[in-house]
Design a protein around this motif. Structure first.
Motif, PDB file in Angstrom:
ATOM      1  N   ARG A  90       0.843  -1.201   0.000  1.00 54.79           N
ATOM      2  CA  ARG A  90       0.000   0.000   0.000  1.00 54.79           C
ATOM      3  C   ARG A  90       0.874   1.244   0.000  1.00 54.79           C
ATOM      4  O   ARG A  90       1.936   1.274   0.606  1.00 54.79           O
ATOM      5  N   LEU A  91       0.380   2.260  -0.686  1.00 52.35           N
ATOM      6  CA  LEU A  91       1.075   3.541  -0.748  1.00 52.35           C
ATOM      7  C   LEU A  91       0.050   4.647  -0.685  1.00 52.35           C
ATOM      8  O   LEU A  91      -0.919   4.654  -1.444  1.00 52.35           O
ATOM      9  N   SER A  92       0.248   5.581   0.234  1.00 47.95           N
ATOM     10  CA  SER A  92      -0.674   6.718   0.338  1.00 47.95           C
ATOM     11  C   SER A  92       0.114   7.988   0.609  1.00 47.95           C
ATOM     12  O   SER A  92       1.235   7.958   1.132  1.00 47.95           O
ATOM     13  N   PHE A  93      -0.493   9.114   0.226  1.00 51.29           N
ATOM     14  CA  PHE A  93       0.092  10.427   0.446  1.00 51.29           C
ATOM     15  C   PHE A  93      -0.934  11.314   1.135  1.00 51.29           C
ATOM     16  O   PHE A  93      -2.142  11.106   1.012  1.00 51.29           O
ATOM     17  N   ASP A  94      -0.445  12.300   1.847  1.00 48.17           N
ATOM     18  CA  ASP A  94      -1.342  13.246   2.509  1.00 48.17           C
ATOM     19  C   ASP A  94      -1.922  14.204   1.473  1.00 48.17           C
ATOM     20  O   ASP A  94      -1.185  14.874   0.737  1.00 48.17           O
ATOM     21  N   GLY A  95      -3.241  14.263   1.402  1.00 47.64           N
ATOM     22  CA  GLY A  95      -3.912  15.189   0.506  1.00 47.64           C
ATOM     23  C   GLY A  95      -4.550  16.324   1.272  1.00 47.64           C
ATOM     24  O   GLY A  95      -4.490  16.373   2.518  1.00 47.64           O
ATOM     25  N   ALA A  96      -5.156  17.231   0.563  1.00 46.60           N
ATOM     26  CA  ALA A  96      -5.766  18.408   1.188  1.00 46.60           C
ATOM     27  C   ALA A  96      -6.885  18.023   2.142  1.00 46.60           C
ATOM     28  O   ALA A  96      -7.127  18.698   3.148  1.00 46.60           O
ATOM     29  N   THR A  97      -7.585  16.908   1.852  1.00 44.44           N
ATOM     30  CA  THR A  97      -8.709  16.488   2.688  1.00 44.44           C
ATOM     31  C   THR A  97      -8.420  15.186   3.443  1.00 44.44           C
ATOM     32  O   THR A  97      -9.326  14.570   3.979  1.00 44.44           O
ATOM     33  N   GLY A  98      -7.132  14.795   3.451  1.00 42.25           N
ATOM     34  CA  GLY A  98      -6.769  13.565   4.155  1.00 42.25           C
ATOM     35  C   GLY A  98      -5.919  12.664   3.275  1.00 42.25           C
ATOM     36  O   GLY A  98      -5.562  13.033   2.151  1.00 42.25           O
ATOM     37  N   PRO A  99      -5.577  11.479   3.780  1.00 40.65           N
ATOM     38  CA  PRO A  99      -4.723  10.568   3.021  1.00 40.65           C
ATOM     39  C   PRO A  99      -5.341  10.152   1.689  1.00 40.65           C
ATOM     40  O   PRO A  99      -6.547   9.911   1.598  1.00 40.65           O
TER      41      PRO A  99
END
Length: 240
Positions: free
Chosen positions: A13-22
């Motif tokens: 799994r790969l996630s990044f922090d976005g403006a409204t959350g991961p």
């Protein structure tokens, strides 16, 4: 009898922090690639294929999951150890050539090997540049080379250290059709000589057909895996 695995990823799994959350890019990828295998990675823009390659090559760290690459546990290594693990194991060819403009072709190929402590870096670099047809361009700078010649330098730089794994992300994307075919012929020829495992991101069906296996990504997951002729792979990808 199956060959040893060059890559084994489970629940990656790969996630990044976005403006409204991961924002999750990879949603639990399972992928196994045998040593010496040539695999094409297909998928539409945003499917996660470049992100997957970045994680498999050690350029990005997975958020979670298990990943073994050329005998190294990439999921457990810190940044410094990961950088060390890439050396000698992994070569990367990208769509953009990423050559240093102030260095000659020879220096662009030799310098990474010198930084890695290889004593014969200059000779290796010259030999590999000759192998890709640039023995007469050793002292030329990137601005003095055509796009095809620059990609040949990038290819030589990736292969000269004799990595066990080669990654190529749309390596012909900035080239015309004829030049692109020449580069791919070189890539396959050099890989055949070294025996490296090769993973290629491509949109070209003809190129994919030259590979041992075609893996298709969709929405951050493996959607299909076959032998390039539409026949399912024999369990090389689990959990697809």
């Amino acid at each position: 009898m199956k060959k040893p695995l060059a890559i084994e990823a489970r629940n990656l799994r790969l996630s990044f922090d976005g403006a409204t959350g991961p924002v999750e890019i990879l949603h639990g990828v399972d992928l196994a690639i045998e040593e010496g295998e040539i695999v094409a990675l297909l998928g539409t823009s945003g499917s996660g294929k470049s992100s997957l390659m970045a994680v498999l090559s050690g350029l990005e760290r997975a958020t979670s999951g298990d990943i073994m690459v050329a005998g190294a546990d990439f999921a457990r290594l810190d940044e410094d150890a990961l950088a060390m693990a890439r050396r000698g194991r992994i070569g990367i060819v990208l769509q953009a050539f990423h050559l240093l403009p102030t260095m000659t072709a020879l220096e662009n190929v030799a310098t990474p090997m010198e930084l890695a402590g290889m004593a014969d870096a200059q000779q290796r670099a010259e030999t590999e540049l000759q192998a890709v047809g640039l023995g007469h361009r050793l002292t030329h700078y990137p601005s003095q080379l055509s796009g095809g010649e620059q990609q040949r330098v990038a290819l030589a730089r990736a292969i000269a250290p004799r990595p066990t794994l080669l990654f190529a992300d749309e390596p012909t994307g900035n080239l015309d059709g004829v030049t692109g075919e020449e580069i791919m012929d070189l890539l396959f020829a050099r890989r055949a000589e070294t025996g490296a495992t090769l993973l290629i991101i491509t949109h070209d069906p003809a190129l994919a057909a030259r590979c041992d296996r075609v893996v298709t990504m969709q929405d951050g997951l493996i959607a299909a895996s076959d032998d390039g002729a539409g026949n399912p792979a024999d369990g090389s990808v689990e959990g697809a």
